[in-house]
Design a protein around this motif. Structure first.
Motif, PDB file in Angstrom:
ATOM      1  N   THR A   5       0.858  -1.256   0.004  1.00 37.55           N
ATOM      2  CA  THR A   5       0.241   0.021  -0.016  1.00 37.55           C
ATOM      3  C   THR A   5       0.843   1.368  -0.036  1.00 37.55           C
ATOM      4  N   PHE A   6       0.204   1.760  -1.019  1.00 39.39           N
ATOM      5  CA  PHE A   6       1.405   3.627  -0.658  1.00 39.39           C
ATOM      6  C   PHE A   6      -0.013   4.317  -0.083  1.00 39.39           C
ATOM      7  N   GLU A   7       0.648   5.357   1.188  1.00 38.09           N
ATOM      8  CA  GLU A   7       0.193   6.279   1.591  1.00 38.09           C
ATOM      9  C   GLU A   7       0.163   7.702   1.277  1.00 38.09           C
ATOM     10  N   ASP A   8      -0.036   8.533   0.733  1.00 36.11           N
ATOM     11  CA  ASP A   8       0.119   9.380   0.245  1.00 36.11           C
ATOM     12  C   ASP A   8       1.531  10.087   0.263  1.00 36.11           C
ATOM     13  N   VAL A   9       2.284   9.128  -0.562  1.00 35.03           N
ATOM     14  CA  VAL A   9       3.693   9.020  -0.921  1.00 35.03           C
ATOM     15  C   VAL A   9       4.232  10.404  -1.827  1.00 35.03           C
ATOM     16  N   GLN A  10       5.300  11.072  -1.412  1.00 35.97           N
ATOM     17  CA  GLN A  10       5.335  12.085  -2.385  1.00 35.97           C
ATOM     18  C   GLN A  10       6.835  12.071  -2.488  1.00 35.97           C
ATOM     19  N   TYR A  11       7.497  12.278  -3.710  1.00 38.04           N
ATOM     20  CA  TYR A  11       8.892  12.451  -4.179  1.00 38.04           C
ATOM     21  C   TYR A  11       9.498  13.409  -5.075  1.00 38.04           C
ATOM     22  N   LYS A  12       9.774  13.810  -4.842  1.00 37.00           N
ATOM     23  CA  LYS A  12      10.646  15.160  -5.784  1.00 37.00           C
ATOM     24  C   LYS A  12       9.523  15.226  -5.971  1.00 37.00           C
ATOM     25  N   HIS A  13       9.566  16.177  -7.521  1.00 36.60           N
ATOM     26  CA  HIS A  13       8.852  16.497  -8.043  1.00 36.60           C
ATOM     27  C   HIS A  13       7.976  15.274  -9.137  1.00 36.60           C
ATOM     28  N   ILE A  14       8.412  14.379  -8.476  1.00 41.00           N
ATOM     29  CA  ILE A  14       7.774  12.850  -9.474  1.00 41.00           C
ATOM     30  C   ILE A  14       6.752  12.090  -9.771  1.00 41.00           C
ATOM     31  N   THR A  19      -2.267   7.344  -3.385  1.00 42.12           N
ATOM     32  CA  THR A  19      -2.732   6.950  -2.474  1.00 42.12           C
ATOM     33  C   THR A  19      -2.953   5.587  -3.011  1.00 42.12           C
ATOM     34  N   GLY A  20      -2.769   4.178  -2.943  1.00 41.83           N
ATOM     35  CA  GLY A  20      -3.879   3.278  -3.125  1.00 41.83           C
ATOM     36  C   GLY A  20      -3.158   2.196  -2.703  1.00 41.83           C
ATOM     37  N   GLY A  54       4.910  10.675   3.238  1.00 44.24           N
ATOM     38  CA  GLY A  54       4.347   9.073   2.903  1.00 44.24           C
ATOM     39  C   GLY A  54       5.027   8.576   3.858  1.00 44.24           C
ATOM     40  N   ARG A  55       4.500   7.072   3.102  1.00 41.61           N
ATOM     41  CA  ARG A  55       4.579   5.428   3.786  1.00 41.61           C
ATOM     42  C   ARG A  55       4.298   4.811   2.339  1.00 41.61           C
ATOM     43  N   ILE A  56       5.136   3.632   1.937  1.00 43.81           N
ATOM     44  CA  ILE A  56       4.515   2.543   1.631  1.00 43.81           C
ATOM     45  C   ILE A  56       4.886   1.347   2.209  1.00 43.81           C
ATOM     46  N   GLU A  61       4.076  -3.514   6.997  1.00 43.60           N
ATOM     47  CA  GLU A  61       5.022  -2.721   7.528  1.00 43.60           C
ATOM     48  C   GLU A  61       5.664  -1.456   6.784  1.00 43.60           C
ATOM     49  N   ASP A  62       6.112  -0.734   7.397  1.00 41.46           N
ATOM     50  CA  ASP A  62       6.643   0.131   6.543  1.00 41.46           C
ATOM     51  C   ASP A  62       7.897  -0.289   5.778  1.00 41.46           C
ATOM     52  N   LEU A  63       8.155  -0.303   4.472  1.00 42.20           N
ATOM     53  CA  LEU A  63       9.538  -0.424   4.286  1.00 42.20           C
ATOM     54  C   LEU A  63      10.248   0.465   4.559  1.00 42.20           C
ATOM     55  N   GLU A  64      10.109   1.723   5.532  1.00 47.65           N
ATOM     56  CA  GLU A  64      11.678   2.399   5.658  1.00 47.65           C
ATOM     57  C   GLU A  64      12.490   1.646   6.961  1.00 47.65           C
ATOM     58  N   GLN A  65      11.435   0.580   7.812  1.00 43.57           N
ATOM     59  CA  GLN A  65      11.981  -0.340   8.983  1.00 43.57           C
ATOM     60  C   GLN A  65      12.444  -1.199   8.441  1.00 43.57           C
TER      61      GLN A  65
END
Length: 234
Positions: A5-14, A19-20, A54-56, A61-65
């Motif tokens: 799942t994507f939760e309000d994911v922002q990355y640079k201008h891309i 969210t989905g 945002g989070r993926i 589980e949060d990918l960043e963790q």
């Protein structure tokens, strides 16, 4: 149930507030105009780049963790044109094990080649393989660590139509047999219609629509998608 799942994911201008979710055990295609953010989404899922905000999540589980080594064992990725290392079929097939300081047994390597209907010798130089054989080897390589998710980025873009259909049928068979989740970027709308169970439509870094494959059939209610389906510039 969503496996990723994507939760309000922002990355640079891309990517701008994606969210989905991707349904477990299904084939989802990512479609949309060039520059929409499709490849960036795949790189985020595989941990190659991180969101600015945002989070993926993978299985909640949060990918960043997560441990990136373990994540990349569970999520395999194949790219356009099936890039290969110099050397043999075995050298390339062993790569997912080698980078984790593990070893791929020859019997397991042969089983993987059989699984993708690639009938070549493990010692054969990859430079002697055809485009279709390289594509099959790239797919076999993604299966080495028995992943739950396959990420496919335009994997049939350089193949002739006969081989495109063979690779599509191979991926569909593997998805059924292995019960893997497939997330597949394609520029070919006919291909998306043939292989998709679900679709993400992206434009300008935003997820405008997601749902079943019927999204790719015009109904007069989605002007952005319908303009894209007609080949109009968005």
């Amino acid at each position: 149930m969503s496996i990723i799942t994507f939760e309000d994911v922002q990355y640079k201008h891309i990517l701008r507030g994606i969210t989905g979710g991707f349904t477990e055990g299904k084939i989802t295609t990512l479609v949309g105009p060039s520059g929409a953010g499709k490849s960036t989404c795949l790189k985020q899922i595989n941990g190659l780049i991180s969101p600015d905000s945002g989070r993926i999540r993978y299985r909640g589980e949060d990918l960043e963790q997560m441990n990136l080594v373990e994540l990349r064992k569970q999520i395999g990725m194949a790219f356009q044109s099936a890039p290969m290392l110099p050397g043999s079929v075995m050298d390339n097939l062993s790569l997912p094990k080698t980078i984790f300081h593990e070893t791929l047994a020859p019997d397991e390597a042969k089983r993987l080649l059989d699984q993708v209907d690639l009938h070549v010798d493990l010692k054969q130089p990859v430079k002697e393989l055809s485009g279709g054989e390289r594509s099959r080897l790239a797919i076999a390589r993604t299966l080495v660590n028995r992943p739950d998710v396959l990420l496919l980025d335009e994997i049939t873009a350089s193949l002739d139509f006969r081989m495109v259909k063979e690779i599509e049928q191979l991926i569909q068979r593997l998805q059924r047999e292995l019960q893997v989740t497939v997330i597949w970027i394609t520029h070919d709308l006919d291909q998306a219609r043939r292989v998709s169970e679900e679709v993400w439509f992206l434009k300008d870094g935003q997820l405008l629509e997601h749902g079943d494959v019927s999204l790719l059939e015009p109904d007069g209610t989605r002007p952005d998608i319908e303009a894209f389906l007609k080949g109009e510039t968005l």
